[in-house]
Design an enzyme around this catalytic site. Structure first.
Site, PDB file in Angstrom:
ATOM      1  N   HIS A   1       1.186  -1.243  -0.028  1.00 31.51           N
ATOM      2  CA  HIS A   1      -0.161   0.247  -0.384  1.00 31.51           C
ATOM      3  C   HIS A   1       0.577   1.596  -0.162  1.00 31.51           C
ATOM      4  CE1 HIS A   1       1.250   0.719   4.103  1.00 31.51           C
ATOM      5  NE2 HIS A   1       0.887  -0.609   4.722  1.00 31.51           N
TER       6      HIS A   1
ATOM      7  N   GLU B   1      -2.013  -7.283   7.447  1.00 32.95           N
ATOM      8  CA  GLU B   1      -0.876  -7.289   7.547  1.00 32.95           C
ATOM      9  C   GLU B   1      -0.898  -8.374   9.189  1.00 32.95           C
ATOM     10  OE1 GLU B   1       2.032  -6.907   7.624  1.00 32.95           O
ATOM     11  OE2 GLU B   1       2.364  -4.763   7.552  1.00 32.95           O
TER      12      GLU B   1
END
Length: 239
Positions: free
Chosen positions: A8, A82
């Site tokens: 990201h 994550e």
């Protein structure tokens, strides 16, 4: 199949060094939005047939410009998020950085039984990321190229463990915001790493060199830095 595992864009926590792994997560900074806007042109040569993102806000925001450029929807895939920081969540101190990265290195070295403080062990992480990737594979043709927007630590550990990298090489990997790993199916099964893009896909001019980007820096670098902060003469490169 080709998997483009794309990190990201930059968030405020990537600048401050805060461990931010819980949902919904931080939004993008101004630089992060610029990094995201640069992705479509950088991937103009790729015949992308699907775009997938983790449930966290920052991956979806990063995937949106590419989806709009290709006329595709961003598919949200639980399991791509994550690696949880557990009880280290929200901390930005050197001890927390060392504890988090040391656990990731232990997994890369094969100690999947080691848990993150107050969080998952390596088996948990691999199980949920494997399941997400397998679902993506099932939803596409074998010749497809798919963009998968995920996170720095998750991409590094998954690529190390499933892409056939040796431990020393894996510890030295860096992935800046909107950097990427390219994986392809091997003959006979499994994945192989065919490319590693450390810099933002839009080019190194989109990197913030002043950011304290714990999940993007190499494990070796983070452990060296925390050893120096602790006043130790020998860098703590292994758990």
């Amino acid at each position: 199949m080709r998997l483009l595992l794309i990190r990201h864009g930059q968030t405020p926590c990537n600048v401050s060094g805060e461990l931010d792994t819980a949902m919904p997560g931080a939004p993008l900074t101004l630089l992060g939005r610029a990094q995201a806007r640069a992705v479509p042109a950088a991937l103009g040569h790729e015949r992308i047939t699907g775009i997938h993102a983790s449930p966290l806000l920052r991956t979806q925001l990063t995937a949106t410009p590419l989806a709009e450029a290709r006329g595709l929807e961003v598919q949200i895939r639980p399991g791509l998020e994550e690696i949880s920081a557990g009880t280290l969540e929200g901390r930005a101190d050197p001890d927390a950085h060392h504890a988090y990265i040391s656990c990731l290195v232990a997994w890369i070295l094969g100690d999947l039984d080691r848990p993150m403080p107050g969080g998952p062990d390596g088996h948990d992480f691999l199980g949920r990321f494997d399941a997400a990737v397998q679902q993506i594979v099932q939803d596409h043709d074998p010749a497809d190229t798919v963009a998968v927007f995920s996170h720095g630590a998750a991409i590094r550990v998954y690529t190390a463990l499933r892409g056939g990298l040796d431990a020393v090489e894996a510890e030295q990997l860096e992935i800046m915001n909107t950097g990427a790993a390219v994986l392809e199916n091997r003959t006979g099964g499994g994945w192989g790493v065919v490319a590693w893009h450390r810099d933002p896909l839009g080019g190194p001019s989109l990197e913030d060199r002043a950011a304290e980007d714990v999940t993007g820096e190499s494990a070796e670098e983070v452990l060296d830095e925390t050893a120096e902060d602790a006043g130790e003469g020998t860098p703590r490169r292994t758990p």
